[in-house]
Design an enzyme around this catalytic site. Structure first.
Site, mmCIF file in Angstrom:
data_model
loop_
_atom_site.group_PDB
_atom_site.id
_atom_site.type_symbol
_atom_site.label_atom_id
_atom_site.label_comp_id
_atom_site.label_asym_id
_atom_site.label_seq_id
_atom_site.Cartn_x
_atom_site.Cartn_y
_atom_site.Cartn_z
ATOM 1 N N GLN A 14 0.846 -1.198 0.000
ATOM 2 C CA GLN A 14 0.000 0.000 0.000
ATOM 3 C C GLN A 14 0.891 1.262 0.000
ATOM 4 O O GLN A 14 2.070 1.197 0.362
ATOM 5 C CB GLN A 14 -0.929 -0.072 1.239
ATOM 6 C CG GLN A 14 -1.911 1.047 1.399
ATOM 7 C CD GLN A 14 -1.352 2.161 2.244
ATOM 8 O OE1 GLN A 14 -0.422 1.966 3.021
ATOM 9 N NE2 GLN A 14 -1.896 3.350 2.072
ATOM 10 N N SER A 47 1.709 3.804 1.726
ATOM 11 C CA SER A 47 2.582 4.290 2.807
ATOM 12 C C SER A 47 3.742 3.346 3.115
ATOM 13 O O SER A 47 4.598 3.680 3.937
ATOM 14 C CB SER A 47 1.760 4.480 4.090
ATOM 15 O OG SER A 47 1.361 3.216 4.613
ATOM 16 N N LYS A 48 3.778 2.171 2.472
ATOM 17 C CA LYS A 48 4.753 1.165 2.877
ATOM 18 C C LYS A 48 6.131 1.393 2.225
ATOM 19 O O LYS A 48 6.249 2.118 1.239
ATOM 20 C CB LYS A 48 4.205 -0.230 2.552
ATOM 21 C CG LYS A 48 2.829 -0.490 3.177
ATOM 22 C CD LYS A 48 2.812 -0.208 4.667
ATOM 23 C CE LYS A 48 1.557 -0.607 5.398
ATOM 24 N NZ LYS A 48 0.292 -0.046 4.939
ATOM 25 N N HIS A 49 7.154 0.717 2.800
ATOM 26 C CA HIS A 49 8.534 0.922 2.308
ATOM 27 C C HIS A 49 8.642 0.649 0.812
ATOM 28 O O HIS A 49 9.408 1.294 0.105
ATOM 29 C CB HIS A 49 9.501 -0.028 3.026
ATOM 30 C CG HIS A 49 9.565 0.148 4.503
ATOM 31 N ND1 HIS A 49 8.620 -0.347 5.365
ATOM 32 C CD2 HIS A 49 10.491 0.770 5.273
ATOM 33 C CE1 HIS A 49 8.961 -0.051 6.603
ATOM 34 N NE2 HIS A 49 10.078 0.626 6.586
#
Ligand SMILES: Cc1ncc(COP(=O)(O)O)c(C=O)c1O
Length: 385
Positions: free
Chosen positions: A192, A194-196
């Site tokens: 998603q 916001s993920k790294h």
């Protein structure tokens, strides 16, 4: 003492912080090539196959299965564990709804184990939740840190239950030298925004177990056994959790930049630690010992009202999210209202009333981090007696 900007004083900084740019130039090239190829269908697609093989290689796993979201990845993993209807699945109170919804949709009962200081589940709390009906543990690794999955794997093996690691917030985090996601029977990662690593949406499941991998491929592809001979067959139930080639196209090049992303976040977090240590009353989040945290964000604890802190920091030019999810996840979900007694997870409830999240990422500059630190110190000096 400097007057707070929220009270009409001069703010520490003006203007927005540098936004994050997770997509390397190759993401544009691969996405363009995928579109030009005329086919974006993911199952067996060349980019999806390459992504899965390189993702598995990065983590040292035998299999990686790409799906449409982190929630879908957790559901796919849980379905592969094949719990009986009504079985219990233990998970964390501090997490996203995506860790809990799959349990409900799989006809199982979520059981919440309270957290330790690192904000992942405490091993003793998980142990106390195990009953003869427990089928699985979904261990959530919070904020880029670790839950003690070494101990949880041991516990799971003793009780013959499946350990699923929710690494949505912990891409590339190592715990005692091994990647998170590799201690459990299955590790899952959200892609998603916001993920790294991100494709906006997406998810990946990793495992060494051929049988679990085969079940995950079936489940995420409507239960359709494409390799079966003759007429179309659906030997198991499933859902359409397939990801398109675009997910692989934009995420594949991020496997090459992930180490730099992690190094950048760790460097900036260490700089911010120094400032937070100077802020009266403010305490740092301490990842579990043995964990090289990957800082999905920068959590810290403050005394007093977190909303007041967030307002004061915002006025200084530093946006934060006060309280993360605010209260344990079962209290956030209307479907679970009244299903769990108040005070079920007192440590989680208490931590969330003191927790602030700063959305640290690798594209921020050292000057910006210095401003963030200065703002935290300034607000602490004003708000803490
Ligand atoms: C810990 C955790 N688990 C699960 C999820 C669900 O992932 P997604 O939003 O990709 O469905 C998220 C992400 O929001 C998460 O942070």
């Amino acid at each position: 003492m400097d007057r707070l900007a929220v009270d009409g004083g001069e703010p520490v900084r003006r203007g927005a912080l540098t936004p994050r740019q997770p997509f390397p130039p190759d993401a544009v090239r691969l996405a363009t090539e995928a579109i030009q190829s005329g086919s974006l269908f993911g199952v067996g697609g060349p980019l999806t196959r390459r992504f899965e093989s390189e993702f598995a290689a990065y983590y040292g796993a035998r299999h990686a299965v790409t799906v449409s979201s982190g929630t879908a990845a957790i559901h796919t993993a849980l379905a592969a564990a094949n719990p009986e209807p009504g079985a219990e699945v233990i998970t964390a109170p501090i997490t996203d709804a995506g860790s809990v919804l799959p349990i409900l949709y799989q006809g199982c009962v979520p059981v919440f184990a309270d957290v330790a200081d690192h904000l992942g589940m405490a091993v003793e709390a998980v142990e106390a939740c195990v009953t003869p009906r427990t089928a699985a543990i979904i261990a959530v690794h919070p904020f880029g840190g670790a839950t003690d999955v070494r101990a949880l794997r041991d516990l799971a093996d003793r009780h013959g239950i499946t350990l699923i690691e929710d690494c949505s917030q912990a891409h590339g985090t190592r715990f005692h030298g091994e990647f998170l996601g590799r201690y459990g029977h299955i590790g899952v990662y959200s892609l998603q925004q916001s993920k790294h690593m991100t494709a906006g949406e997406g998810g990946v499941c990793v495992t060494d177990d051929d049988e679990l991998a085969a079940r995950m491929r079936l489940f995420s592809d409507k239960g359709w056994d494409r390799a079966g001979a003759g007429a179309r067959g659906y030997p198991r139930l499933g859902l359409n959790y397939r990801a398109s080639e675009l997910v692989a196209a934009v995420t594949l090049p991020q496997l090459s930049t992930l180490d730099a992303v992690l190094a950048g976040r760790r460097r900036l977090a260490a700089l911010l630690d120094v400032a937070v240590d100077k802020a009266p009353g403010v305490t740092r989040w301490q990842p579990l010992t043995g964990c090289d945290a990957s800082y999905w964000c920068y959590p810290f604890f403050v005394p007093g009202d977190v909303t007041r802190w967030a307002d004061a920091l915002a006025a200084e030019g530093v946006p934060t999210t006060p309280g993360y999810i605010g209260k344990p996840i079962y209290e956030c979900m209307a479907a679970l209202a009244d299903a769990y007694p108040p005070g079920l997870c007192p440590r989680a409830t208490d931590a969330l009333t003191r927790l602030m999240i700063f959305w640290l990422h690798e594209n921020l500059t050292e000057d910006e981090i210095a401003d963030v630190g200065a703002a935290i110190i300034k607000v602490a000096n004003a708000l803490v007696d």
